[in-house]
Enzyme design. Sequence first.
Site, PDB file in Angstrom:
ATOM      1  N   HIS A  25      25.161 -35.118  15.647  1.00  0.00           N
ATOM      2  CA  HIS A  25      25.071 -36.193  14.987  1.00  0.00           C
ATOM      3  C   HIS A  25      26.955 -34.899  13.730  1.00  0.00           C
ATOM      4  O   HIS A  25      27.129 -36.171  13.324  1.00  0.00           O
ATOM      5  CB  HIS A  25      24.462 -36.842  13.296  1.00  0.00           C
ATOM      6  CG  HIS A  25      23.705 -37.226  14.375  1.00  0.00           C
ATOM      7  ND1 HIS A  25      23.461 -38.625  14.577  1.00  0.00           N
ATOM      8  CD2 HIS A  25      22.372 -36.828  14.203  1.00  0.00           C
ATOM      9  CE1 HIS A  25      22.066 -39.002  15.106  1.00  0.00           C
ATOM     10  NE2 HIS A  25      21.503 -38.139  15.050  1.00  0.00           N
ATOM     11  N   TRP A  45      -3.105  -2.833  -1.918  1.00  0.00           N
ATOM     12  CA  TRP A  45      -3.132  -3.943  -1.770  1.00  0.00           C
ATOM     13  C   TRP A  45      -4.451  -4.792  -0.311  1.00  0.00           C
ATOM     14  O   TRP A  45      -3.754  -4.675   0.787  1.00  0.00           O
ATOM     15  CB  TRP A  45      -1.861  -4.113  -1.509  1.00  0.00           C
ATOM     16  CG  TRP A  45      -1.475  -5.913  -1.872  1.00  0.00           C
ATOM     17  CD1 TRP A  45      -1.571  -7.304  -1.120  1.00  0.00           C
ATOM     18  CD2 TRP A  45      -1.673  -6.329  -3.068  1.00  0.00           C
ATOM     19  NE1 TRP A  45      -1.639  -8.727  -2.010  1.00  0.00           N
ATOM     20  CE2 TRP A  45      -1.369  -7.991  -2.952  1.00  0.00           C
ATOM     21  CE3 TRP A  45      -2.029  -5.713  -4.930  1.00  0.00           C
ATOM     22  CZ2 TRP A  45      -1.662  -8.569  -3.955  1.00  0.00           C
ATOM     23  CZ3 TRP A  45      -2.063  -6.442  -5.325  1.00  0.00           C
ATOM     24  CH2 TRP A  45      -1.712  -7.778  -5.682  1.00  0.00           C
ATOM     25  N   CYS A  62       0.595  -1.162  -0.105  1.00  0.00           N
ATOM     26  CA  CYS A  62      -0.295  -0.014   0.329  1.00  0.00           C
ATOM     27  C   CYS A  62       0.852   1.326  -0.041  1.00  0.00           C
ATOM     28  O   CYS A  62       1.889   1.677   0.765  1.00  0.00           O
ATOM     29  CB  CYS A  62      -0.883  -0.309   1.228  1.00  0.00           C
ATOM     30  SG  CYS A  62      -1.860  -1.936   1.892  1.00  0.00           S
ATOM     31  N   ARG A 104       4.954  -0.537  -6.490  1.00  0.00           N
ATOM     32  CA  ARG A 104       4.755  -1.169  -4.228  1.00  0.00           C
ATOM     33  C   ARG A 104       3.205  -2.158  -5.138  1.00  0.00           C
ATOM     34  O   ARG A 104       3.414  -2.824  -4.072  1.00  0.00           O
ATOM     35  CB  ARG A 104       4.317  -0.024  -3.495  1.00  0.00           C
ATOM     36  CG  ARG A 104       5.200   0.944  -3.946  1.00  0.00           C
ATOM     37  CD  ARG A 104       5.264   1.709  -2.197  1.00  0.00           C
ATOM     38  NE  ARG A 104       4.702   0.784  -1.029  1.00  0.00           N
ATOM     39  CZ  ARG A 104       5.594   1.344  -0.127  1.00  0.00           C
ATOM     40  NH1 ARG A 104       6.678   1.081  -0.097  1.00  0.00           N
ATOM     41  NH2 ARG A 104       5.258   0.777   1.201  1.00  0.00           N
ATOM     42  N   ASN A 153      -1.116   1.557   5.905  1.00  0.00           N
ATOM     43  CA  ASN A 153      -0.709   0.697   5.482  1.00  0.00           C
ATOM     44  C   ASN A 153      -0.274  -0.409   6.168  1.00  0.00           C
ATOM     45  O   ASN A 153       0.953  -0.240   7.550  1.00  0.00           O
ATOM     46  CB  ASN A 153       0.630   0.965   4.797  1.00  0.00           C
ATOM     47  CG  ASN A 153       1.611   0.029   4.049  1.00  0.00           C
ATOM     48  OD1 ASN A 153       1.444  -1.020   3.678  1.00  0.00           O
ATOM     49  ND2 ASN A 153       2.947   0.862   3.430  1.00  0.00           N
ATOM     50  N   GLY A 154      -0.392  -1.953   6.087  1.00  0.00           N
ATOM     51  CA  GLY A 154       0.607  -2.159   6.913  1.00  0.00           C
ATOM     52  C   GLY A 154      -1.072  -4.088   7.050  1.00  0.00           C
ATOM     53  O   GLY A 154      -2.130  -4.460   7.114  1.00  0.00           O
ATOM     54  N   LYS A 174      26.431 -13.463 -11.673  1.00  0.00           N
ATOM     55  CA  LYS A 174      24.447 -13.527 -11.505  1.00  0.00           C
ATOM     56  C   LYS A 174      24.055 -14.134 -12.260  1.00  0.00           C
ATOM     57  O   LYS A 174      22.439 -15.122 -11.589  1.00  0.00           O
ATOM     58  CB  LYS A 174      23.922 -11.878 -12.269  1.00  0.00           C
ATOM     59  CG  LYS A 174      22.408 -11.668 -11.756  1.00  0.00           C
ATOM     60  CD  LYS A 174      21.873 -11.789 -10.021  1.00  0.00           C
ATOM     61  CE  LYS A 174      20.378 -11.734 -10.194  1.00  0.00           C
ATOM     62  NZ  LYS A 174      20.729 -12.095  -8.826  1.00  0.00           N
ATOM     63  N   GLU A 188      27.715 -15.584   0.900  1.00  0.00           N
ATOM     64  CA  GLU A 188      28.181 -15.606  -0.416  1.00  0.00           C
ATOM     65  C   GLU A 188      28.602 -13.833  -0.294  1.00  0.00           C
ATOM     66  O   GLU A 188      29.432 -13.125  -1.028  1.00  0.00           O
ATOM     67  CB  GLU A 188      26.414 -15.370  -1.137  1.00  0.00           C
ATOM     68  CG  GLU A 188      26.218 -16.306  -2.347  1.00  0.00           C
ATOM     69  CD  GLU A 188      24.953 -15.738  -2.939  1.00  0.00           C
ATOM     70  OE1 GLU A 188      24.795 -16.237  -4.226  1.00  0.00           O
ATOM     71  OE2 GLU A 188      24.075 -15.876  -1.553  1.00  0.00           O
ATOM     72  N   LYS A 226      23.841 -17.499   2.004  1.00  0.00           N
ATOM     73  CA  LYS A 226      23.983 -15.640   2.059  1.00  0.00           C
ATOM     74  C   LYS A 226      25.032 -15.359   2.649  1.00  0.00           C
ATOM     75  O   LYS A 226      26.035 -13.813   2.358  1.00  0.00           O
ATOM     76  CB  LYS A 226      22.372 -14.682   2.847  1.00  0.00           C
ATOM     77  CG  LYS A 226      21.218 -15.144   1.400  1.00  0.00           C
ATOM     78  CD  LYS A 226      21.742 -14.426   0.461  1.00  0.00           C
ATOM     79  CE  LYS A 226      20.565 -14.260  -1.034  1.00  0.00           C
ATOM     80  NZ  LYS A 226      20.872 -15.636  -1.333  1.00  0.00           N
ATOM     81  N   GLU A 283      19.930 -21.986   3.370  1.00  0.00           N
ATOM     82  CA  GLU A 283      19.827 -20.320   2.209  1.00  0.00           C
ATOM     83  C   GLU A 283      20.231 -18.695   3.075  1.00  0.00           C
ATOM     84  O   GLU A 283      21.383 -18.395   2.863  1.00  0.00           O
ATOM     85  CB  GLU A 283      18.406 -20.231   2.004  1.00  0.00           C
ATOM     86  CG  GLU A 283      17.969 -18.530   1.217  1.00  0.00           C
ATOM     87  CD  GLU A 283      18.833 -18.208  -0.079  1.00  0.00           C
ATOM     88  OE1 GLU A 283      18.641 -17.520  -0.595  1.00  0.00           O
ATOM     89  OE2 GLU A 283      19.511 -18.934  -0.437  1.00  0.00           O
TER      90      GLU A 283
END
Length: 628
Positions: free
Chosen positions: A524, A74, A2, A27, A98-99, A623, A508, A505, A501
């Site tokens: 283990h 939204w 929003c 947005r 918004n939220g 990329k 990376e 990150k 993941e």
Amino acid sequence: MCGIVGYLGPQNPKDVIISGLKKLEYRGYDSAGVAILDGGKTKRVRAQGKLKNLEEKLTSEKFDGRIGIGHTRWATHGKPSERNAHPHQVRGINLVHNGIIENYLEIREELLAQGAEITSDTDSELVAHLIANEVEVTKDLFKAVEGVLQKIRGAFSILVMWEQDPDRLVAFKDGPPLVVGIGEKEMFVASDVQALIQYTKKFVYLDDREIVSIKGADVQFFSANGFPIQKKVVELNWNPEMVEKQGYAHYMLKEIYEQPRAVAAAIEPHVNPENFSVALKNVGFGGQPVQKLEELDSKADWAKTQEVFKNIDRVFIIACGTSNYAGMVGKYLIEQLAKVPVECDIASEFRYRNPVIPPRSLVMTISQSGETADTLAAIRMAKELGATTLSICNVRNSTIDREAHGHLYMNSGPEIGVASTKAFTSTMAVLNCFAISLARARGAMNEATEKELVKSLLAVPSQMEGVLAYDKYFEEAASGLKLFRGFLYMGRGTSFPIAMEGALKLKELAYMHAEGYAAGEMKHGPLALIDERMAIVMVAPTDHLYEKTISNLEEARARGGKVISIGTGENEKLRAISEYYLAIPKAHWTVESILTVIPLQLMSYHLACNLGYDVDQPRNLAKSVTVE
């Protein structure tokens, strides 16, 4: 998500607000509206759909006031409609929000018991009622807002005006961004500096649980308990690259913040918010060339897709790196929702292990660029072995997209940063849609469950905005976190691939030792690594595996590990045993991963920045990996 724009000054508020809202269209939104003072009263105009619909309604409207607020919405609570569009009006109070208000149900029940007339399905209108009730007692908009801030929970940024104080705007936030623009004898409020940069270069960024009161050209800032505070005025002198980055220091940070919009765009083609159902759109299993997908008969294409789904006995998900971890989340979704067995393979291993692909198998490949060499080779092999193939890409007409039988799209927009962020969360959103569709087509899910899952999925973009508030937290914590000699990321269920993941990150971006494990595997082997210089990052939302995860965490803590935990809401137990505790909103298990990964992205980003590394172009990485 929003968008909010407010104006107080000598210009025509309608022009300023509409211009600002246009800058916020990126947005995503499904309705829009304005409330502008005219003749001592506030005139409200709202419209479903795009801004052009609102502009058409405003063409003949004239306003004599110098104050107004506007909004692009939204939908979260309540379907997209003019009735649910902002601003909301309650007894002279006009509000945009918004939220998401987490305790809206109890607030609604309380207001209804008091005899309130609630005219929309939104959580936002309820806040307008609360402020209207308070202002009748205090006769002061600022004091009314101060009182209401103590009563609402969630992630929100809110802007309010009151007919009886026609020269004042009051705004407050806890989560989603809100900025005050300072001009010459005029003041602005917006969700993003993009909306205001054409009018001023001087801005004040509100922090969580701060209130701004604007009276004429005077602006004052307060803490949540009403104490005046001093705020720094930031002057933006943007060069062309900064404009392209929309003011963010790096493309990666911009892309992290774009994730709510990216997730919304990923699910938008497939989700019907009217009846909370999913129908995958333009998959193209019928054999049409990909460039003609937009011309497909959607109903016929969906019927063909359902026919394919009914004949699937096994799914293979093939990908590399971050896309592989998204695929692993997909495995949990598909197996638990659709009851179809799933194998996840790293593309470079799949193509060389002489895989056995039984008849009636679907091979799904995931590649942001659509050009990943190993993934491309895997899809070609699968086709040679007679499998039906489906690609999830971010780039239409890329090689993998062209070669697959069926096609789904991340729709996350260009991703410049080498370390993927918004493509990852968009992929998990698309996999949610896929799993629900597969389950319904095969009769493994009833309509009521589908509605529950779709409602959870539609709520995620707003919930993500609240989680993005951890940006400042990690910026401040980075100097201490970089002193650890290593990081062990752990989780169970869908939190296991999120742990991997998160570790990827950090490797990376910050070039630090990090490993991701299933939490049950800790004893283990990984337990041997733990001492007071090892950070334990535990992804532990409150799900059916929560108690087991806590047991694993206690074992690590007992051996001196310093705990960084991500949990659901105000979890006092997790907070007590953690050096750092990060709360995500309560969400269905199917979408929790989209929320829990955001703090891990922000932690890696800020650690890398603190160490002085180039986060957009990490060393040795590209990329798109187009060679083996």
